[in-house]
Write a protein that holds these residues in place. Sequence first.
Motif, short mmCIF file in Angstrom:
data_model
loop_
_atom_site.label_atom_id
_atom_site.label_comp_id
_atom_site.label_asym_id
_atom_site.label_seq_id
_atom_site.Cartn_x
_atom_site.Cartn_y
_atom_site.Cartn_z
N TYR A 207 0.86 -1.19 0.00
CA TYR A 207 0.00 0.00 0.00
C TYR A 207 0.90 1.24 0.00
O TYR A 207 1.82 1.35 0.82
CB TYR A 207 -0.90 -0.01 1.24
CG TYR A 207 -1.91 1.10 1.28
CD1 TYR A 207 -2.96 1.14 0.38
CD2 TYR A 207 -1.82 2.10 2.24
CE1 TYR A 207 -3.91 2.15 0.43
CE2 TYR A 207 -2.76 3.11 2.30
CZ TYR A 207 -3.81 3.14 1.39
OH TYR A 207 -4.73 4.15 1.44
N PRO A 208 0.67 2.18 -0.92
CA PRO A 208 1.58 3.33 -1.06
C PRO A 208 1.76 4.10 0.24
O PRO A 208 0.80 4.42 0.94
CB PRO A 208 0.90 4.18 -2.13
CG PRO A 208 0.06 3.22 -2.91
CD PRO A 208 -0.42 2.21 -1.92
N ALA A 209 3.00 4.43 0.54
CA ALA A 209 3.31 5.13 1.79
C ALA A 209 2.71 6.52 1.84
O ALA A 209 2.49 7.06 2.93
CB ALA A 209 4.83 5.19 1.96
N ASP A 210 2.45 7.12 0.67
CA ASP A 210 1.91 8.48 0.65
C ASP A 210 0.39 8.50 0.48
O ASP A 210 -0.20 9.57 0.31
CB ASP A 210 2.57 9.30 -0.46
CG ASP A 210 2.38 8.68 -1.85
OD1 ASP A 210 1.88 7.53 -1.93
OD2 ASP A 210 2.74 9.34 -2.84
N ALA A 211 -0.25 7.33 0.51
CA ALA A 211 -1.70 7.26 0.36
C ALA A 211 -2.39 7.58 1.69
O ALA A 211 -1.78 7.48 2.76
CB ALA A 211 -2.12 5.87 -0.11
N PRO A 212 -3.65 7.98 1.65
CA PRO A 212 -4.38 8.20 2.91
C PRO A 212 -4.42 6.94 3.76
O PRO A 212 -4.29 5.82 3.26
CB PRO A 212 -5.79 8.58 2.42
CG PRO A 212 -5.60 9.10 1.04
CD PRO A 212 -4.47 8.30 0.46
#
Length: 275
Positions: A207-212
């Motif tokens: 899961y992208p580290a910069d995603a909510p």
Amino acid sequence: MNLGPFDLLGDVHGTICTLDAMLERLGYLCAGTRWYHPHGRTLISVGDLIDRGPDPLGCVERIAELVEHGCAHMVLGNHELNALHYVEGLREHSEKNRAQFETTLIQIEASPRRWDRARAFIESQPTSLLLDEGRLRVVHAYWDPAAIEQLPARVDTPELLRASAPGGRLEQAFELCIKGPERACPRYLDHGGHWRETQRVAWWNEYPADAPKVVFGHYWFPWPEHTPTSPGWTGPGANAACLDFRAGRGGPLVALRYPEGEFVSVANRDMRPPA
């Protein structure tokens, strides 16, 4: 409702006494017949209220009461979706599927009107939620942006229910978001004693580290290499949290206070874990 504060609740699976203990722990009160939180908090269930435990429909009724009184919401879980499909003949009435659904089905057969009310509530609840002005995502199993966009807000019409079922035009989107991605694997015997040839994917590890931040349930079984042994944030950005810790198998019920970031657990009052 969008701004919080929120109490996000993991998979309950019919454990009504445990659910009530968690509501008490989180500070929800019932005055007469009306539920409220003295500090204006809102409970968010990640779904899977039914099956396994002793009172599945009681759990639906409890959350429905809180929703009616303006202090709760839930997102659709795969067990609720399976139940809707099963009673409409859109899910195979196999031995495996009936066994999974047995505790709920017993209650449905004993009181069809009770199920009618529970079903109407389930169909009225969202398939996913975006909270805190987009800073918090809530889904039962997997937040896939493309699939989320395909999901209807609810499955509250016969056409949408058929579309979400096996062979329906939205089957893949529901499979991803409500049941989670799976991959082929060597045949194995699962915890329910059924043979399987697919296994769930620990998608939060990518899961992208910069995603909510995203909060979900569904992944109850122990994966030491993938799933934390105690509640907490995980993933590359420490921005994903699973709240399912096997309440339906005798484990604790887990919740997350947001935005505080505090994880809360209560011991199971309804079931003992397997030996």
